[in-house]
Write a protein that holds these residues in place. Structure first.
Motif, short mmCIF file in Angstrom:
data_model
loop_
_atom_site.label_atom_id
_atom_site.label_comp_id
_atom_site.label_asym_id
_atom_site.label_seq_id
_atom_site.Cartn_x
_atom_site.Cartn_y
_atom_site.Cartn_z
N LEU A 12 0.83 -1.21 0.00
CA LEU A 12 0.00 0.00 0.00
C LEU A 12 0.86 1.26 0.00
N GLY A 70 -7.71 -8.52 -2.89
CA GLY A 70 -7.91 -7.68 -1.71
C GLY A 70 -7.73 -6.21 -2.03
N LEU A 71 -6.64 -5.89 -2.73
CA LEU A 71 -6.37 -4.49 -3.06
C LEU A 71 -7.46 -3.91 -3.96
N PHE A 109 -10.46 -4.98 -4.27
CA PHE A 109 -11.69 -4.91 -3.47
C PHE A 109 -11.71 -3.59 -2.70
N LEU A 110 -10.55 -3.16 -2.20
CA LEU A 110 -10.48 -1.89 -1.48
C LEU A 110 -10.48 -0.70 -2.42
N GLY A 111 -10.39 -0.98 -3.75
CA GLY A 111 -10.33 0.11 -4.71
C GLY A 111 -8.93 0.68 -4.86
N LEU A 112 -7.90 -0.07 -4.41
CA LEU A 112 -6.53 0.45 -4.48
C LEU A 112 -5.64 -0.41 -5.36
#
Lengths: 320, 320
Positions: B169, B254-255, B257-260
């Protein structure tokens, strides 16, 4: 033992310094500086550039890089973590507000996965080759293959939306602050967060238990006529648990990192959620401080694990 | 045989020298090796062991079919994965839309197929790239040692003291979101593990007799390391590649899904699941998140089964 700890510290401290240096370098290279964040953008355009330079000089921004690093790192060591770009809140205040929630969640997950994982792993090892063992192996495989947030979504759908047993998310409702009021909020995120780690601990406990059961002292205990359950639990389990505890020590920081996604899914007001919104809004000082903090946690945990292993196993501290 | 990459250690060999008895001996060894390559003796044993593992075969079949379906997406999918259809918003599964449609009326079946292309590319691509870097550095520096080994070891230590998702991140915040950046970031954060494993493997076989024999024949370090020692470390490396493929696919999901993760305009498995953050969709439109969640889980599960099968087939110490 003391010399061993001293030796470990001697390798850890340069690491910590190198990483803090890299993080400061990253902070320095990101666009914008303190002045451009302190003054609103529509004012900064109308200001005299000389006045801006004066301001930069007075804040020490004109000093050489190494001097600024020194000022920054001594500040960090004294608890001055700087300011978040969003609202100019002190980062140390954000940490104080958010860290307890994250610690609560990860400690709960740690306890659940340790207990559940070592019990399931032991059962799997004792019933080796049977249907139960194979079923547990496949379940463990599912546990590491299904994304954590997907487990979270399904849990929210089933237990919060359909059955209505547990709240959808959050940590507390205003006015209901006692432990028992908060417990229902904790159950789902802690369980979901612990799934992947439980699977890992289970796998590890199984092979460690199998290893312990093939040792000579187990055969000795059996030949003494000791009941099977006592052999397994008192001799096998106890020996098998030591490496598992070491594994858990290593996983602790990983768990703190892993809680980032789960905190978002369950709207848990911890550091991970704060970190995500900082990444989204490119709040670099906060991003860097969380990163620095998590690295220090990893280094500290690895030091503790090393010391524990050395205490248990003298070969480690006498070797190399 | 002369197209071996040149490096400082090979400098001694560069001037042409008269043929000696040693060269003739070498030719015979080479001939024997070449003759053996046709028989596939080693490969046969490995293959039969792998195929005897039921779960690994099931994994391979699922893995291959998902990849084939994704590759053949333009032939199978009836709809464009990106074009919205405002007259068919949130339609449940039907003969027209096998997996239903999402909030803007895009066909989810097509999105899952096309999304698989990107997700698998990110997972497999990053795993292969980080394995390439890790193996090239690890195999050479594990055998030769010296300053390169020291530097690579320190760098990998720095990378590995970050909790993976925090580092990912952090780099996303600095480098920005794009498909290429994500692969670069995963490669940067993932090479350390495989480097250390390759290096440790090389350290353990460095003193074996065949290596000493090769050294006494006067072979350069690069040729000994890559041509003669690397094949003996290949088993664990392959296992590691499969496991990191699984990990990277989970991380991408996962990333995104978080929009990142990958930009939202590109369909990937994680981006499709992103819609499920909306609790109303989670409760009322299961087709938006269940099929794609199941696909991710199935794919990662199959990769993990393959990894386990590879481990059992290549590692004699794990038998039983």
């Amino acid at each position: 033992m003391l010399t061993y700890i001293a030796r470990r510290l001697l390798t850890l401290i340069p690491m910590a310094i190198a990483i803090s240096f890299l993080i400061y370098l990253g902070l320095d290279l990101t666009p914008g500086d303190a002045v451009s964040h302190m003054i609103p953008p529509d004012v900064i355009g109308t200001m005299d550039p000389e006045r801006l330079d004066e301001l930069r000089e007075s804040l020490g921004l004109g000093k050489p890089f190494l001097v600024r690093y020194w000022i920054w790192i001594t500040g960090v060591l004294q608890g001055d973590f700087g300011y978040s770009l969003a609202g100019g809140v002190q980062i140390s205040k954000i940490f104080l507000d958010r860290l307890p929630a994250t610690l609560e969640l990860s400690c709960a997950a740690l306890v659940i996965s340790t207990i559940l994982g070592s019990i399931l792993g032991t059962i799997s090892a004792l019933t080796r080759g049977t249907f139960a063992d194979q079923a547990l192996t496949v379940v463990g495989m599912l546990g590491v293959s299904i994304p954590e947030f997907f487990f979270g979504l399904v849990a929210i759908l089933v237990f919060a939306l359909n059955l209505g047993w547990l709240p959808v998310g959050g940590r507390t409702l205003p006015g209901y602050d006692s432990f028992w009021d908060r417990l229902p909020h904790l159950i789902m995120p802690a369980l979901v967060l612990s799934i992947m780690m439980t699977a890992g601990v289970m796998r590890y406990a199984r092979s460690s238990m199998l290893d312990a059961l093939s040792r000579d002292f187990i055969r000795t205990a059996r030949s003494k006529g000791m009941p099977e359950w006592r052999v397994n639990l008192l001799h096998g389990f106890r020996v098998a648990l030591t490496p598992v505890i070491v594994l858990i020590g290593f996983r602790l920081p990983v768990l703190i990192g892993g809680s980032v996604i789960i905190e978002q899914v369950f709207q848990w007001p911890g550091i991970g959620k704060e970190f995500l919104s900082a990444v989204r809004s490119q709040d670099y000082p906060l991003v860097m401080m969380v990163a620095l903090f998590s690295v220090m946690a990893v280094l500290l945990a690895s030091l503790i694990v090393d010391i524990l292993t050395a205490l248990i196993d003298p070969r480690v501290r006498l070797g190399d | 045989m002369s197209d071996v990459p040149l490096n400082p250690g090979d400098a001694v060999r560069s001037p042409p020298r008269p043929r000696t008895r040693r060269d003739a001996q070498f030719d015979r060894i080479r001939d024997r090796e070449a003759a053996r390559q046709g028989t596939k003796l080693r490969g046969g044993r490995f293959l039969s062991k792998f195929l005897n593992n039921r779960l690994a075969v099931v994994g391979l079949v699922i893995f291959a079919s998902i990849i084939l379906l994704s590759l053949a997406a333009p032939l199978i999918a009836q709809h464009d994965p990106k074009s919205p259809n405002l007259r068919a918003m949130l339609d449940p599964p039907s003969a027209e839309h096998w997996f239903g449609t999402d909030r803007t009326g895009r066909d989810i079946f097509a999105r899952v197929l096309y999304g698989g292309r990107v997700s698998i590319l990110v997972g497999l691509g990053s795993a292969l790239l980080s394995a390439l870097i890790g193996v090239v550095i690890g195999v050479y520096s594990g055998y030769v040692g010296g300053w390169l080994d020291w530097v690579a070891m320190r760098i990998s230590e720095i990378f590995m003291s970050f909790p993976q998702i925090i580092l990912v991140l952090l780099l996303v915040a600095i480098l920005g979101q794009s498909l290429l950046n994500l692969i670069v970031i995963f490669t940067l954060t993932g090479w350390g593990g495989i480097y250390r494993m390759a290096r440790a493997r090389m350290l353990s076989i460095r003193e074996e007799e065949y290596v000493q024999a090769l050294r006494s024949f006067g072979l350069g370090p690069a040729r000994i390391a890559y041509k003669h020692m690397l094949p003996n470390a290949l088993g664990p490396i392959m296992v590691n590649i499969t496991l990191s493929t699984a990990a990277f696919i989970l991380q991408e999901a996962g990333l995104s899904f978080l929009g990142l993760g990958v930009p939202m305009s590109v369909p990937t498995w994680g981006n499709i699941l992103n819609a499920a953050q909306d609790l109303r969709l989670l409760e009322n439109a299961w087709w938006v998140w269940l099929p794609v969640g199941a696909t991710i889980s199935l794919f990662v599960l199959s990769v993990n089964f393959i990894g386990d099968g590879l481990r059992d087939a290549t590692d004699p110490s794990q038998q039983g």
